[in-house]
Design a protein around this motif. Structure first.
Motif, short mmCIF file in Angstrom:
data_model
loop_
_atom_site.label_atom_id
_atom_site.label_comp_id
_atom_site.label_asym_id
_atom_site.label_seq_id
_atom_site.Cartn_x
_atom_site.Cartn_y
_atom_site.Cartn_z
N ALA A 9 4.43 42.55 -44.81
CA ALA A 9 5.59 41.67 -44.93
C ALA A 9 6.91 42.44 -44.37
O ALA A 9 7.75 41.76 -43.66
N ILE A 10 6.99 43.63 -44.06
CA ILE A 10 7.90 44.55 -43.57
C ILE A 10 7.81 44.34 -41.85
O ILE A 10 8.77 44.04 -41.06
N LEU A 11 6.55 44.28 -41.55
CA LEU A 11 6.26 44.31 -39.85
C LEU A 11 6.40 42.78 -39.49
O LEU A 11 6.71 42.67 -38.46
N LEU A 12 6.00 41.80 -40.19
CA LEU A 12 6.05 40.54 -39.61
C LEU A 12 7.03 39.85 -38.96
O LEU A 12 6.97 39.48 -37.91
N ASP A 33 0.62 38.91 -47.61
CA ASP A 33 -0.48 39.16 -46.84
C ASP A 33 -1.03 37.86 -46.25
O ASP A 33 -1.58 37.49 -45.24
N VAL A 34 -1.01 36.61 -47.17
CA VAL A 34 -1.49 35.36 -46.73
C VAL A 34 -0.55 34.88 -45.84
O VAL A 34 -1.23 34.37 -44.69
N LEU A 35 0.70 34.94 -45.94
CA LEU A 35 1.54 34.56 -44.78
C LEU A 35 1.23 35.27 -43.28
O LEU A 35 1.22 34.62 -42.29
N ALA A 36 0.80 36.59 -43.51
CA ALA A 36 0.68 37.29 -42.11
C ALA A 36 -0.71 36.98 -41.48
O ALA A 36 -0.66 36.48 -40.18
#
Ligand code: NDP
Ligand code: MN
Length: 377
Positions: free
Chosen positions: A280-283, A192-195
């Motif tokens: 994570a899956i969508l990014l 979530d942080v990365l997104a």
């Protein structure tokens, strides 16, 4: 002309919870979730530090994941009884979000939930109390953001409440607290942080200020999230991830997000996929969709990470974290291709309407949203 909102103080690093010892005031209400903060001793520690500062505390606990309007009203009543001059939220994003709105109702007891849903409808706070946020997950960054997400459980609607008033006065970012998270929560909240960081960096509302924070946060996640997941006792990795979360939060609270979040919000609602996991899956799919529209920005990230393709680097990172590459590969998700077809239209339309869609670098159509869901399912 622009404004960049941040809290008054960020106390960070191991044992920064001790900052509570230096507080001035008389009464504090501590708001927390189910049991984790009590179980791991952080709640008692906070009460002790406040006692050292001569501050009497009262605990409002039991905030559930995806907190409800009912929980918020109950908290307000307890605050009105106790009359605190500090509200201190300690826990995951759910506890922090709920405490923000309890605070608003405590300041303005006649306020109704309907009154604050509109953007910028929040009245002035801080007439009675100031607000401290102590996150126990490294993910939502509610400790720093102008957002709170409250659920109307009767109508099954999640309301994002947005106001500069609810940016906390003080954030305490102590890595000892999220260090008790199990590996899968660490992995999901970390993605979530990365997104947040990637979406803020390529957002149409990005600025020099948000860019600096977002780019640094991206580098920190790639370096330290695998370490925090594989060894939860690695305190360097825990501290880097906790700081990265708050930095990404400062970036997206100001620059907003993009369609990873629009799509994740709706598939989360329909299929009950955890927020971080959906992101994570969508990014990687959304990076590919946006690539041409924000090419210069993506190239800056790729250069900083020393990779040829950011989308592929995210796929590799997911693999390292044991995160599946598509929704139908989630083992507990009991869902067929046919069921998915049935909700696809509604989900795609709703995701297109999500406020996060407004700042996505490539303006999507409803068809585009459908295609990304189909590819990632
Ligand atoms: P939650 O606060 O919902 O907590 C999830 C679970 O993790 C709970 O069971 C909680 O247990 C447990 N937990 C929390 N911290 C620890 C810890 N240190 N050790 C062990 N277990 C722990 O999770 P999130 O932080 O992911 O928050 C999600 C919420 O935040 C959602 O409501 C979402 O809509 C919202 N959100 C808010 C944003 C904002 O800007 N305000 C942005 C994005 C999402 P327990 O209850 O026992 O403490
Ligand atoms: Mn998020």
């Amino acid at each position: 002309m622009s404004t960049f909102l941040i809290p008054r103080n960020i106390e960070f690093g191991e044992n920064s919870l001790e900052a509570l010892k230096g507080l001035e005031g008389e009464r504090a209400v501590l708001v927390t979730g189910g049991s984790s903060m009590k179980r791991f001793g952080f709640l008692d520690q906070a009460v002790d530090y406040l006692k050292e500062a001569g501050i009497e505390s009262k605990i409002v606990d039991g905030v559930e994941p995806n907190p409800s309007v009912k929980t918020v009203i109950k908290g307000k009543e307890e605050m009105l009884d106790f009359n605190p001059d500090w509200i201190i939220a300690i826990g995951g994003g759910s506890a922090l979000d709920a405490a923000k709105i309890m605070w608003a109702f405590y300041e303005h007891p006649d306020l109704e939930f309907e009154d604050i849903i509109e953007v910028a409808s929040m009245p002035k706070l801080r007439n009675k109390a100031k607000f401290i946020a102590i996150p126990s997950t490294s993910g939502t960054a509610s400790e720093i953001t102008a957002f709170s997400v409250i659920t109307d459980t009767e109508n099954k609607i999640k309301y994002p409440i947005v106001s500069p008033e609810i940016v906390p006065d003080i954030a305490i970012v102590d890595p000892k607290i999220p260090a008790t998270m199990p590996a899968h929560i660490t992995a999901n909240t970390g993605m979530d942080v990365l997104a947040h960081a990637v979406e803020a960096f390529v957002s149409t509302a990005a600025s020099d200020y948000s860019d600096a924070l977002a780019l640094k946060a991206i580098e920190m996640v790639f370096e330290y999230l695998p370490k925090a997941v594989s060894n939860g006792d690695d305190m360097v990795a825990r501290e880097k991830m906790h700081n990265a979360s708050t930095m990404a939060g400062m970036a997206f609270s100001n620059a907003s997000l993009g369609i990873v979040h629009s799509l994740a919000h709706k598939i989360g609602g329909e299929l009950h996929v955890t927020h971080g996991l959906a992101n994570a899956i969508l990014l990687p799919y959304v990076i590919e969709f946006n690539y041409e529209a924000a090419k210069e920005k993506f190239e800056i990230v790729e250069k900083a990470l020393g990779v040829d393709s950011l989308a592929d680097a995210v796929r590799d990172l997911n693999k390292k974290l044991d995160i599946v590459p598509s929704f139908n590969a989630i083992d507990w998700l009991d869902y067929t291709e046919k069921d998915f077809e049935n909700i696809l239209d509604r989900m795609s339309k709703n995701a297109h309407q999500d406020p996060c869609t407004l700042t996505n670098p490539q303006e999507p159509t409803v068809e585009d949203m459908k295609q990304i869901y189909t590819d990632s399912f």
